[in-house]
Design a protein around this motif. Structure first.
Motif, short mmCIF file in Angstrom:
data_model
loop_
_atom_site.label_atom_id
_atom_site.label_comp_id
_atom_site.label_asym_id
_atom_site.label_seq_id
_atom_site.Cartn_x
_atom_site.Cartn_y
_atom_site.Cartn_z
N VAL A 297 0.84 -1.20 0.00
CA VAL A 297 0.00 0.00 0.00
C VAL A 297 0.87 1.26 0.00
O VAL A 297 1.82 1.36 0.78
N HIS B 211 9.49 -5.82 2.69
CA HIS B 211 8.42 -6.01 1.72
C HIS B 211 8.78 -5.32 0.39
O HIS B 211 8.68 -5.91 -0.68
N GLU C 80 -0.69 -5.25 11.50
CA GLU C 80 -1.07 -6.53 10.93
C GLU C 80 -1.25 -7.56 12.04
O GLU C 80 -2.16 -8.39 12.00
#
Ligand code: ADP
Ligand code: MG
Length: 449
Positions: A123, A161, A318
């Motif tokens: 994102v 990531h 998360e």
């Protein structure tokens, strides 16, 4: 609750409280062998793991199991090969992304890449726009634009990531290109092994044939001169051949102590982009993406409660979601907002999230690559004075410790030294953006040391 479910739920929570590496080392192939009369027996694959769980993790394991099932009064460990079977057989399973077991199986041996990390599920918001755009450009046309690409930012903010997304995109669009993702600790241990086994030539050839070399968490190379030297040579060879190098770190190159000057200037020769903290909207967007991945529906109110309370770490964001999901699945019905709040309060206030003088001192020492006892010396060297002042500042600011207490904690200094240190840093923070950033990074560390 079935014992398999119980253990899955406990694992999901343990994973939030300890590092990924520790989790996979100590909790792989564990399971609940039996549960009766308040006693739970956990099977572990070997006696080494048994010892560790007993000595290091017993408390957290017990507390978690007890919080899930109040009947549980005691936890014991036994060596058995059955753990894995239990996990696999279990009818209850957490969403795939939470199962480290299976995640690890999917990691490509050649490239070390985990296919879970892609640009598609990354994102983008104001806080990571620049590094994301740079990473994307690099992945589209490796070795030409930004070389090296250096991405830095605090713990759990998406460095790994993003770096892995580059690798995954490159192997997809250019199947002929050789990509390697290497955590810098792994790079170090490879160098050490190569030296010991006299296989340095192989090591060199292997890395120098790479088209895209990704080195994660480069701050761990600090102080390891031989490794840095090898890295420098590898770097130069690749660079001269227009191969892409991507690096991440928890801080900018200039703030990594004990990084050789030539390596630092190499890093600074490319593109440096930092990941900041996500704003509320982006935190909401991330939660929604993750909830979708986990195929779970949560009310807007719940998501916004999580997003308001966890601001500085996407991994924790998360994690909170994972915990809710586990809870929801175990109880077979959605949590109402009140129950959600009380569950999340537990996460937010769990011991790992509470700062203590010890943790602050440890984090400061780790950040500046010093031994804890160095901080207590009376040295006047700037490399020591400064971290010592910052430690005192944090003890005051975050723990509201008294000045005499701070003086005592920091190796028996006078309380006036504590006052002076606190005020000095406080004043400097008004104008020094870098210092602000540095202190934020240390705060992040406090929760992970
Ligand atoms: P770091 O390497 O900076 O410590 P990670 O890359 O491991 O952080 O990110 C921690 C977790 O948060 C990972 O599960 C990752 O998928 C997730 N994450 C981080 N940033 C984003 C983002 N922008 N969008 C979606 N997920 C993210
Ligand atoms: Mg990382």
């Amino acid at each position: 609750m079935l014992k398999e479910e119980l253990w899955q739920a406990a694992l999901a929570q343990i994973q939030l409280n300890i590092s990924q590496a520790n989790f996979s080392t100590w909790f792989k192939n564990t399971g609940i062998l039996s549960q009766k009369e308040g006693e739970v027996i956990i099977s572990v694959p070997n006696s080494f793991a048994k010892e560790w769980l007993e000595n290091k993790y017993n408390k957290i394991i017990f507390n978690l199991l007890h919080s899930l099932d109040e009947e549980i009064k005691e936890v014991k460990y036994t060596v058995s090969r059955q753990g894995l079977k239990f996990l696999k057989k279990s009818s209850f399973s957490l969403p795939e992304s939470d199962q480290l077991e299976f995640q690890e199986l999917k990691i490509d041996k050649e490239t070390n890449l985990n296919p879970r990390y892609t640009f598609e599920n990354f994102v983008v918001g104001p806080f990571n726009e620049l590094p994301q755009a740079a990473a994307w450009a690099v992945a589209k046309d490796p070795g030409t634009i930004y070389n090296p690409l250096f991405v830095y930012g605090g713990v759990g903010l998406g460095k790994t990531h993003l770096l892995q997304s580059i690798g995954n995109m490159v192997i997809k669009s250019f199947p002929e290109k050789k990509v390697k993702y290497v955590p810098s600790e792994k790079f170090t241990s490879e160098v050490v092994t190569a030296i010991k086994n006299h296989t340095m030539e192989n090591f060199k050839t292997k890395h120098r044939e790479t088209d895209v070399l990704i080195i994660d968490d480069v701050q761990f190379l600090a102080g390891k001169e031989k490794t840095q030297e090898e890295f420098f040579h590898t770097f130069n060879t690749l660079y001269e051949r227009n191969k892409q190098i991507v690096i991440s770190s928890d801080r900018p190159p200039k703030a990594i102590p004990a990084l050789t000057e030539r390596l630092r200037s190499r890093f600074e020769g490319g593109m440096i982009a930092d990941i900041g903290y996500p704003d509320f909207e982006t935190r909401m967007a991330i939660l929604k993406t993750k909830a979708q991945e986990k195929k779970i529906n949560l009310p807007e109110e719940t998501l916004s409660y999580i997003a308001s309370n966890i601001q500085r770490n996407i991994r924790e964001l998360e994690g909170a979601l994972t915990r809710l999901v586990a809870h929801q699945k175990l109880n077979n019905h959605p949590l109402d907002p009140e129950a959600t709040k009380s569950l999340l309060k537990k996460i937010l206030l769990s011991p790992a999230k509470i700062s203590t003088p010890k943790k602050i001192i440890r984090a400061v020492a780790q950040f500046y690559d010093l031994k804890e006892k160095n901080l207590f010396d009376s040295s006047r060297k700037r490399e020591i004075v400064r971290p010592r002042q910052i430690a005192m500042y944090l003890l005051r600011e975050d723990l509201k410790s008294s000045y005499p207490f701070i003086g005592r904690k920091m190796g028996g200094k006078d309380h006036t030294t504590a006052i002076h240190s606190y005020e000095k840093i406080l004043k400097e923070l008004e104008t020094n953006e870098n210092l602000k950033e540095e202190i934020e990074l240390i705060r992040q560390l406090v929760f992970s040391v």
